[in-house]
Design a protein around this motif. Structure first.
Motif, PDB file in Angstrom:
ATOM      1  N   TRP A 113      10.176  -0.576   5.093  1.00 39.22           N
ATOM      2  CA  TRP A 113      11.457   0.074   4.841  1.00 39.22           C
ATOM      3  C   TRP A 113      11.249   1.583   4.750  1.00 39.22           C
ATOM      4  CZ3 TRP A 113      16.505  -0.897   4.885  1.00 39.22           C
ATOM      5  CH2 TRP A 113      17.365  -0.003   4.235  1.00 39.22           C
ATOM      6  N   ASP A 114      10.124   1.989   4.124  1.00 36.84           N
ATOM      7  CA  ASP A 114       9.814   3.403   3.958  1.00 36.84           C
ATOM      8  C   ASP A 114       8.310   3.530   3.742  1.00 36.84           C
ATOM      9  OD1 ASP A 114      10.243   6.177   3.622  1.00 36.84           O
ATOM     10  OD2 ASP A 114      12.102   5.792   2.523  1.00 36.84           O
ATOM     11  N   GLU A 115       7.795   4.730   3.843  1.00 35.78           N
ATOM     12  CA  GLU A 115       6.370   4.963   3.618  1.00 35.78           C
ATOM     13  C   GLU A 115       6.158   5.386   2.170  1.00 35.78           C
ATOM     14  OE1 GLU A 115       3.872   4.216   5.591  1.00 35.78           O
ATOM     15  OE2 GLU A 115       5.365   3.411   6.985  1.00 35.78           O
ATOM     16  N   ASP A 116       5.899   4.417   1.335  1.00 36.76           N
ATOM     17  CA  ASP A 116       5.815   4.640  -0.104  1.00 36.76           C
ATOM     18  C   ASP A 116       4.370   4.740  -0.559  1.00 36.76           C
ATOM     19  OD1 ASP A 116       8.654   4.393  -0.376  1.00 36.76           O
ATOM     20  OD2 ASP A 116       8.403   2.222  -0.172  1.00 36.76           O
ATOM     21  N   GLU A 117       4.176   5.419  -1.677  1.00 33.45           N
ATOM     22  CA  GLU A 117       2.863   5.512  -2.294  1.00 33.45           C
ATOM     23  C   GLU A 117       2.745   4.409  -3.340  1.00 33.45           C
ATOM     24  OE1 GLU A 117       2.237   9.463  -3.742  1.00 33.45           O
ATOM     25  OE2 GLU A 117       2.727  10.382  -1.804  1.00 33.45           O
ATOM     26  N   THR A 118       2.127   3.325  -2.934  1.00 31.15           N
ATOM     27  CA  THR A 118       1.888   2.159  -3.767  1.00 31.15           C
ATOM     28  C   THR A 118       0.935   1.278  -2.994  1.00 31.15           C
ATOM     29  OG1 THR A 118       2.977   0.399  -5.064  1.00 31.15           O
ATOM     30  CG2 THR A 118       3.846   0.840  -2.856  1.00 31.15           C
ATOM     31  N   PHE A 119       0.450   0.225  -3.589  1.00 28.51           N
ATOM     32  CA  PHE A 119      -0.431  -0.689  -2.870  1.00 28.51           C
ATOM     33  C   PHE A 119       0.376  -1.466  -1.842  1.00 28.51           C
ATOM     34  CE2 PHE A 119      -2.025  -5.053  -2.452  1.00 28.51           C
ATOM     35  CZ  PHE A 119      -3.284  -4.806  -1.938  1.00 28.51           C
ATOM     36  N   LEU A 120       0.003  -1.388  -0.572  1.00 31.63           N
ATOM     37  CA  LEU A 120       0.753  -2.044   0.495  1.00 31.63           C
ATOM     38  C   LEU A 120      -0.170  -2.931   1.324  1.00 31.63           C
ATOM     39  CD1 LEU A 120       2.843   1.039   1.683  1.00 31.63           C
ATOM     40  CD2 LEU A 120       3.710  -0.930   0.405  1.00 31.63           C
ATOM     41  N   THR A 121       0.338  -4.093   1.697  1.00 28.54           N
ATOM     42  CA  THR A 121      -0.367  -4.971   2.622  1.00 28.54           C
ATOM     43  C   THR A 121       0.400  -4.978   3.940  1.00 28.54           C
ATOM     44  OG1 THR A 121       0.831  -7.045   2.262  1.00 28.54           O
ATOM     45  CG2 THR A 121      -0.827  -6.428   0.608  1.00 28.54           C
ATOM     46  N   PRO A 122      -0.193  -5.493   5.012  1.00 32.36           N
ATOM     47  CA  PRO A 122       0.539  -5.584   6.279  1.00 32.36           C
ATOM     48  C   PRO A 122       1.772  -6.487   6.202  1.00 32.36           C
ATOM     49  CG  PRO A 122      -1.812  -5.801   6.650  1.00 32.36           C
ATOM     50  CD  PRO A 122      -1.603  -5.867   5.168  1.00 32.36           C
ATOM     51  N   TRP A 123       1.813  -7.347   5.186  1.00 37.08           N
ATOM     52  CA  TRP A 123       2.960  -8.236   5.025  1.00 37.08           C
ATOM     53  C   TRP A 123       4.126  -7.557   4.312  1.00 37.08           C
ATOM     54  CZ3 TRP A 123       3.143 -12.963   7.227  1.00 37.08           C
ATOM     55  CH2 TRP A 123       1.945 -13.570   7.597  1.00 37.08           C
ATOM     56  N   THR A 124       3.895  -6.404   3.695  1.00 36.29           N
ATOM     57  CA  THR A 124       4.884  -5.809   2.794  1.00 36.29           C
ATOM     58  C   THR A 124       5.955  -5.049   3.544  1.00 36.29           C
ATOM     59  OG1 THR A 124       3.130  -5.536   1.139  1.00 36.29           O
ATOM     60  CG2 THR A 124       5.189  -4.339   0.779  1.00 36.29           C
ATOM     61  N   TRP A 125       7.205  -5.430   3.335  1.00 35.62           N
ATOM     62  CA  TRP A 125       8.332  -4.645   3.838  1.00 35.62           C
ATOM     63  C   TRP A 125       8.717  -3.582   2.805  1.00 35.62           C
ATOM     64  CZ3 TRP A 125      11.227  -3.780   8.108  1.00 35.62           C
ATOM     65  CH2 TRP A 125      12.467  -3.178   7.946  1.00 35.62           C
ATOM     66  N   GLU A 126       8.740  -3.977   1.539  1.00 35.99           N
ATOM     67  CA  GLU A 126       9.038  -3.033   0.464  1.00 35.99           C
ATOM     68  C   GLU A 126       8.382  -3.552  -0.817  1.00 35.99           C
ATOM     69  OE1 GLU A 126      12.842  -0.374  -0.498  1.00 35.99           O
ATOM     70  OE2 GLU A 126      13.154  -2.484  -1.032  1.00 35.99           O
ATOM     71  N   ARG A 127       7.950  -2.610  -1.672  1.00 41.83           N
ATOM     72  CA  ARG A 127       7.229  -3.002  -2.885  1.00 41.83           C
ATOM     73  C   ARG A 127       7.887  -2.410  -4.131  1.00 41.83           C
ATOM     74  NH1 ARG A 127       1.952  -1.996  -5.845  1.00 41.83           N
ATOM     75  NH2 ARG A 127       1.052  -4.055  -6.152  1.00 41.83           N
ATOM     76  N   LYS A 128       9.171  -2.619  -4.242  1.00 42.33           N
ATOM     77  CA  LYS A 128       9.878  -2.267  -5.462  1.00 42.33           C
ATOM     78  C   LYS A 128       9.777  -3.453  -6.412  1.00 42.33           C
ATOM     79  CE  LYS A 128      13.245   1.063  -3.632  1.00 42.33           C
ATOM     80  NZ  LYS A 128      14.682   1.301  -3.361  1.00 42.33           N
ATOM     81  N   TYR A 129       9.044  -3.275  -7.517  1.00 41.97           N
ATOM     82  CA  TYR A 129       8.856  -4.409  -8.416  1.00 41.97           C
ATOM     83  C   TYR A 129      10.135  -4.669  -9.203  1.00 41.97           C
ATOM     84  CZ  TYR A 129       7.428  -7.430 -12.187  1.00 41.97           C
ATOM     85  OH  TYR A 129       7.363  -8.476 -13.074  1.00 41.97           O
ATOM     86  N   GLU A 130      10.671  -5.870  -9.006  1.00 40.33           N
ATOM     87  CA  GLU A 130      11.894  -6.315  -9.662  1.00 40.33           C
ATOM     88  C   GLU A 130      11.612  -7.672 -10.301  1.00 40.33           C
ATOM     89  OE1 GLU A 130      14.263  -4.136  -6.009  1.00 40.33           O
ATOM     90  OE2 GLU A 130      14.399  -6.312  -6.212  1.00 40.33           O
ATOM     91  N   THR A 131      11.800  -7.770 -11.585  1.00 39.69           N
ATOM     92  CA  THR A 131      11.472  -9.007 -12.288  1.00 39.69           C
ATOM     93  C   THR A 131      12.115 -10.215 -11.627  1.00 39.69           C
ATOM     94  OG1 THR A 131      11.314  -7.774 -14.366  1.00 39.69           O
ATOM     95  CG2 THR A 131      11.550 -10.158 -14.529  1.00 39.69           C
ATOM     96  N   ASP A 132      13.343 -10.050 -11.159  1.00 42.94           N
ATOM     97  CA  ASP A 132      14.048 -11.199 -10.589  1.00 42.94           C
ATOM     98  C   ASP A 132      13.386 -11.719  -9.319  1.00 42.94           C
ATOM     99  OD1 ASP A 132      15.960 -10.206  -8.095  1.00 42.94           O
ATOM    100  OD2 ASP A 132      15.585  -8.617  -9.540  1.00 42.94           O
TER     101      ASP A 132
END
Length: 428
Positions: A113-132
């Motif tokens: 979705w965007d180039e974010d600074e966080t741990f990313l894998t090739p499977w990750t579209w987005e890594r916004k941690y949401e409890t739900d």
């Protein structure tokens, strides 16, 4: 994929039962079939990929909500079982890859979705941690098990995912001291866009220990202002009880059972101690967010889990007095996300423009009321605000429904179908 036999048979019966209102069956048919016909893929190896609609990624939250209305038809339909069990397996695989990611690719192709600074894998579209994101797959699997009796879904991979879910919820009770999670969206930092990134170098705003579990982002994918998100913690309490039952009944895992029960108790104590305030007009109500340091946010957002959805999620009974107080408050203009216009009134979100109402919230309002009259009113409102598209949007202008966001949003379709089914078809 094509509609399965049970879904086709249901729609054939529903046509006559929904003939009393012009256009109602057509809306129901479109919304009911939406996920199966437009966003679901059966993959080699037996897993399934369910993307959200006009975005090609699979959200753990959305994909669960998109198929929930199919559960009553799954017990005797092998093709529907293949879809649901394939999705349950896929979700477990994703959680094992990264329990902090909210959305995933169909293949490990490094799409983002965007180039974010966080741990990313090739499977990750987005890594916004949401409890739900960790709650919905448990809720779906547990509900499927209860609807069909098919405990074979709880594989060793699902067991591994369950352990990761419990461990992550435990870690995030003390986020600042123990969590490895950070999230920075560089352009949002430069533009001071607090909705799209986390403050303090990706750590989030300060929190104190409450027993609740931390969330970086809301189910709207907007950053929390205060990181103990009350409806998400209520949902976590629900699924931890379900996980404990699964661990005990299916795996005889005493350690996981005990840990799930313990975290659940701590979260519920935190909700009751920190998650309510006394409102001068409405009495005791739930807050939307708090930080354990004396700050809280009075609002409710359309996206589920929301305060409006608490009975639907199973946290409390709809007649609960604090819920009824909260419901009266959030369905008033004192809720900063409640909008009243010439065409409609209802709950929106800070994720979209002021004055835009979300059909998800209108459906949820209907799903959490005992009033048949209110349910029918909301169904007519949903029917009247599709702007001729014959399906649900993400949001629409309360004054002019022809102005809307996202023409293809399967989660909203599914909730609309669930409301119509609950109102007119459950006894058939």
């Amino acid at each position: 994929m094509e509609l399965t036999p049970a879904l086709t048979a249901h729609l054939n019966k529903a046509q006559a039962l929904l003939s009393h209102t012009p256009g109602l069956f057509e809306l129901y048919r479109t919304c009911f079939a939406s996920t199966c016909e437009t966003t679901a893929k059966l993959l080699a190896g037996g897993e399934a990929f369910v993307f959200t609609g006009d975005i090609p990624a699979m959200w753990l939250r959305d994909s669960s909500a998109q198929v929930r209305h199919y559960l009553p038809f799954a017990k005797e339909d092998a093709k529907l079982q293949a879809l649901l069990e394939g999705l349950i397996a896929r979700q477990a695989s994703y959680i094992c890859i990264d329990p902090y990611a909210n959305a995933f690719n169909e293949k490990p192709d490094n799409s983002r979705w965007d180039e974010d600074e966080t741990f990313l894998t090739p499977w990750t579209w987005e890594r916004k941690y949401e409890t739900d994101s960790l709650c919905y797959p448990v809720w779906l699997a547990y509900s499927y098990w209860k609807a069909t009796g098919r405990a074979a879904i709880f594989t060793s991979k699902w067991h591994e995912a369950a352990q990761k879910i419990v461990a992550t919820l435990r870690t995030e009770q003390r986020h600042r001291e123990q969590s490895p999670y950070r999230f920075i969206r560089p352009w949002a930092v430069e533009e001071h866009n607090a909705r799209e990134t986390l403050q303090n170098g990706g750590l989030g705003t300060p929190t104190g220990y409450t027993g609740m579990t931390w969330s970086g982002f809301r189910p709207s994918d907007d950053a929390c202002a205060y990181h103990y998100l009350i409806p998400a913690n209520c949902f976590a309490a629900v699924i931890l009880g379900e996980l404990a039952e699964i661990a005990q009944s299916v795996w005889q895992d005493a350690v996981l059972t005990k840990e799930a029960h313990q975290i659940r108790r701590e979260i519920v104590q935190g909700i009751e101690a920190y998650g309510t305030v006394h409102h001068p007009r409405y009495g005791r109500i739930y807050t939307y967010e708090t930080d354990g340091l004396g700050h809280y946010r009075l609002m409710d957002d359309a996206n589920v889990p929301s305060l409006l959805s608490l009975p639907y999620l199973g946290y409390l009974a709809p007649e609960d007095p604090v819920y009824q107080n909260t419901r009266a408050w959030l369905l008033s203009e004192e809720n900063p996300c409640y909008f009243q216009g010439r065409a409609a009134c209802g709950v929106g979100s800070e994720h979209t423009a002021k004055g835009f109402i979300w059909p998800i919230a209108l459906s949820m309002q209907g799903l959490t009321t005992s009033s048949h009259t209110e349910k029918e009113h909301l169904i007519r409102l949903l029917l009247a605000t599709t702007a001729g598209c014959g399906r649900m949007h993400e949001s629409f202008d309360a004054d002019n429904p022809a102005q809307f966001t996202r023409p293809w949003f399967a989660w909203a379709d599914s909730l609309c179908a669930e409301l119509i089914y609950q109102t007119y078809l459950t006894e058939q």
